[in-house]
Design a protein around this motif. Structure first.
Motif, PDB file in Angstrom:
ATOM      1  N   PHE A  73       0.826  -1.209   0.000  1.00  0.00           N
ATOM      2  CA  PHE A  73       0.000   0.000   0.000  1.00  0.00           C
ATOM      3  C   PHE A  73       0.861   1.260   0.000  1.00  0.00           C
ATOM      4  O   PHE A  73       0.627   2.198  -0.787  1.00  0.00           O
ATOM      5  N   THR A  74       1.860   1.308   0.871  1.00  0.00           N
ATOM      6  CA  THR A  74       2.712   2.484   0.960  1.00  0.00           C
ATOM      7  C   THR A  74       3.506   2.687  -0.326  1.00  0.00           C
ATOM      8  O   THR A  74       3.653   3.823  -0.798  1.00  0.00           O
ATOM      9  N   ALA A  75       3.995   1.587  -0.891  1.00  0.00           N
ATOM     10  CA  ALA A  75       4.750   1.697  -2.140  1.00  0.00           C
ATOM     11  C   ALA A  75       3.913   2.296  -3.251  1.00  0.00           C
ATOM     12  O   ALA A  75       4.389   3.113  -4.045  1.00  0.00           O
ATOM     13  N   LEU A  76       2.639   1.930  -3.303  1.00  0.00           N
ATOM     14  CA  LEU A  76       1.745   2.451  -4.338  1.00  0.00           C
ATOM     15  C   LEU A  76       1.306   3.882  -4.071  1.00  0.00           C
ATOM     16  O   LEU A  76       1.248   4.712  -4.983  1.00  0.00           O
ATOM     17  N   MET A  77       0.980   4.194  -2.822  1.00  0.00           N
ATOM     18  CA  MET A  77       0.271   5.438  -2.549  1.00  0.00           C
ATOM     19  C   MET A  77       1.152   6.601  -2.100  1.00  0.00           C
ATOM     20  O   MET A  77       0.833   7.760  -2.391  1.00  0.00           O
ATOM     21  N   GLY A 124      -6.078 -16.558   0.435  1.00  0.00           N
ATOM     22  CA  GLY A 124      -6.426 -17.600  -0.518  1.00  0.00           C
ATOM     23  C   GLY A 124      -5.759 -18.904  -0.162  1.00  0.00           C
ATOM     24  O   GLY A 124      -4.909 -18.965   0.738  1.00  0.00           O
ATOM     25  N   ARG A 125      -6.119 -19.967  -0.869  1.00  0.00           N
ATOM     26  CA  ARG A 125      -5.539 -21.274  -0.588  1.00  0.00           C
ATOM     27  C   ARG A 125      -4.183 -21.413  -1.279  1.00  0.00           C
ATOM     28  O   ARG A 125      -3.984 -22.171  -2.222  1.00  0.00           O
ATOM     29  N   PHE A 126      -3.232 -20.634  -0.835  1.00  0.00           N
ATOM     30  CA  PHE A 126      -1.828 -20.767  -1.218  1.00  0.00           C
ATOM     31  C   PHE A 126      -1.017 -20.240  -0.048  1.00  0.00           C
ATOM     32  O   PHE A 126      -1.484 -19.359   0.697  1.00  0.00           O
ATOM     33  N   ALA A 127       0.170 -20.770   0.154  1.00  0.00           N
ATOM     34  CA  ALA A 127       0.906 -20.508   1.387  1.00  0.00           C
ATOM     35  C   ALA A 127       1.457 -19.097   1.464  1.00  0.00           C
ATOM     36  O   ALA A 127       1.334 -18.433   2.496  1.00  0.00           O
ATOM     37  N   GLN A 128       2.076 -18.628   0.405  1.00  0.00           N
ATOM     38  CA  GLN A 128       2.681 -17.302   0.482  1.00  0.00           C
ATOM     39  C   GLN A 128       2.635 -16.604  -0.870  1.00  0.00           C
ATOM     40  O   GLN A 128       2.449 -17.230  -1.908  1.00  0.00           O
ATOM     41  N   GLY A 129       2.841 -15.280  -0.799  1.00  0.00           N
ATOM     42  CA  GLY A 129       2.672 -14.430  -1.967  1.00  0.00           C
ATOM     43  C   GLY A 129       1.441 -13.569  -1.781  1.00  0.00           C
ATOM     44  O   GLY A 129       0.553 -13.899  -0.987  1.00  0.00           O
ATOM     45  N   MET A 130       1.377 -12.435  -2.492  1.00  0.00           N
ATOM     46  CA  MET A 130       0.221 -11.572  -2.322  1.00  0.00           C
ATOM     47  C   MET A 130       0.084 -10.568  -3.454  1.00  0.00           C
ATOM     48  O   MET A 130       1.038 -10.256  -4.156  1.00  0.00           O
ATOM     49  N   ILE A 131      -1.135 -10.084  -3.585  1.00  0.00           N
ATOM     50  CA  ILE A 131      -1.491  -8.970  -4.455  1.00  0.00           C
ATOM     51  C   ILE A 131      -2.180  -7.920  -3.587  1.00  0.00           C
ATOM     52  O   ILE A 131      -3.119  -8.234  -2.851  1.00  0.00           O
ATOM     53  N   VAL A 132      -1.697  -6.675  -3.669  1.00  0.00           N
ATOM     54  CA  VAL A 132      -2.324  -5.557  -2.973  1.00  0.00           C
ATOM     55  C   VAL A 132      -2.848  -4.606  -4.043  1.00  0.00           C
ATOM     56  O   VAL A 132      -2.102  -4.228  -4.957  1.00  0.00           O
ATOM     57  N   GLU A 133      -4.109  -4.210  -3.946  1.00  0.00           N
ATOM     58  CA  GLU A 133      -4.726  -3.435  -5.020  1.00  0.00           C
ATOM     59  C   GLU A 133      -5.448  -2.200  -4.480  1.00  0.00           C
ATOM     60  O   GLU A 133      -6.168  -2.271  -3.482  1.00  0.00           O
TER      61      GLU A 133
END
Length: 326
Positions: A121-125, A204-213
């Motif tokens: 969030f900070t990187a985007l905003m 979600g059903r995955f261990a790691q990683g993410m999308i911030v929108e």
């Protein structure tokens, strides 16, 4: 010169990943507590005060307790919890955030590692509020999906042991529905806003990683910026950075056209794509005819969102090459 490091909470998810990233480095000596004395305050205090740097991978209350045990004024501290992220006297550990942030981290004795959601969030905003493309009083919304590892041991067990009575077969689960997520003060402060965002996270059903929108109605913003203006501000901010990159306009357009159809599915924006790295990639998808944009950050919630960032901060604080071990 070899620096001694104590990871308090090395058996947790973040602690284990930090230890893996530090393993085998000749410039560091990792000191561990005797498992039988892990809850012995005197033994912990001895280690906390006897090394060059401490990395706290603990729940918030335990992190505060650990800081209280540190009486030495030479021990450098990185806190990976959310206990001190907006606290007075602590430096925020996002080196790419501002031009002078690395220097501040290098000089600091107390550094608070950013949370995974606030990192995206900070990187985007922040570049957009700094350039007044988005007003500080804008009613901002942030959404996304993260791997279940961000929820700690309880959520990990629930998702990975789904056959057990206490497990789950959920593919996707919204959380933070009480609208009181602990990341909100951090996102407000370092995103450059007058009030916290409306934050709607999910796992979600995955261990790691993410999308911030972050969705933005450009037509409603005071200056009515174009999507190119947003991308330019981000690209200028992170120019030359090794770990934070901004997708080109051509790449974003290509992604928008991938598997285009009426639904406009994006086939290649995988939340797990940067797993195991300390990288974060930012995208600006825009429709200037409609005056709308969707800003997306892609990162590993346990990498740039946790353990990778901690190692990066450790390197900076100790005067070591920033990318070592990353």
């Amino acid at each position: 010169m070899t620096h001694s490091i104590f990871i308090d909470g090395e058996a947790g998810t973040t602690g284990l990943q930090i230890r893996d990233r530090l393993a085998g480095r000749a410039d560091l000596e990792i000191v561990s507590i005797d498992p039988a004395r892990r809850k012995d305050a005197d033994a912990r205090a001895e280690l906390l005060n006897g090394v060059d740097a401490v990395i706290l991978c603990l729940p918030d209350d335990a992190a505060k307790e650990a800081v209280g045990l540190i009486t030495s004024n030479t021990v450098r501290v990185i806190d990976a919890s959310s206990a001190h992220r907006t606290a007075s006297g602590w430096t925020y550990g996002f080196p790419e955030m501002d031009r002078d942030q690395r220097a501040a981290i290098r000089k600091a004795r107390l550094v608070s590692n950013p949370g995974c959601w606030p990192t995206g969030f900070t990187a985007l905003m922040r570049p957009l509020t700094q350039e007044n493309l988005v007003p500080a009083d804008w009613p901002i919304t942030v959404h996304g999906v993260s791997g279940y590892s961000g929820g700690g041991k309880g959520l990990i067990a629930e998702f990975e042991d789904h056959a057990a009575p206490a497990g789950t077969d959920d593919a996707y689960r919204p959380y933070g529905v009480n609208l009181q997520h602990k990341h909100l003060p951090e996102m407000k402060t370092f995103g450059g806003f007058d009030h916290p965002p409306l934050f709607t996270p999910a796992v979600g059903r995955f261990a790691q990683g993410m999308i911030v929108e972050v969705p933005l109605p450009l037509w409603a913003l005071p200056g009515k910026p174009k999507s190119a203006d947003l991308r330019e501000a981000l690209a200028d901010t992170y120019l030359g950075e090794a770990f934070v990159t901004v997708a080109s306009a051509e790449e974003c357009v290509a992604l928008q056209k991938a598997r285009a159809g009426a639904a406009g599915y994006v086939a290649d924006l995988d939340p797990q794509a940067l797993n195991g790295t300390n990288r974060m990639k930012l995208f600006v998808f825009g429709n200037d005819d409609r005056g709308e944009a969707r800003l997306v950050a892609q990162l590993d919630n346990l990498g740039k969102g946790a353990s990778g960032a901690a190692v990066q901060n450790l390197n900076i604080m100790l005067g070591l090459p920033e990318a070592t071990g990353l």
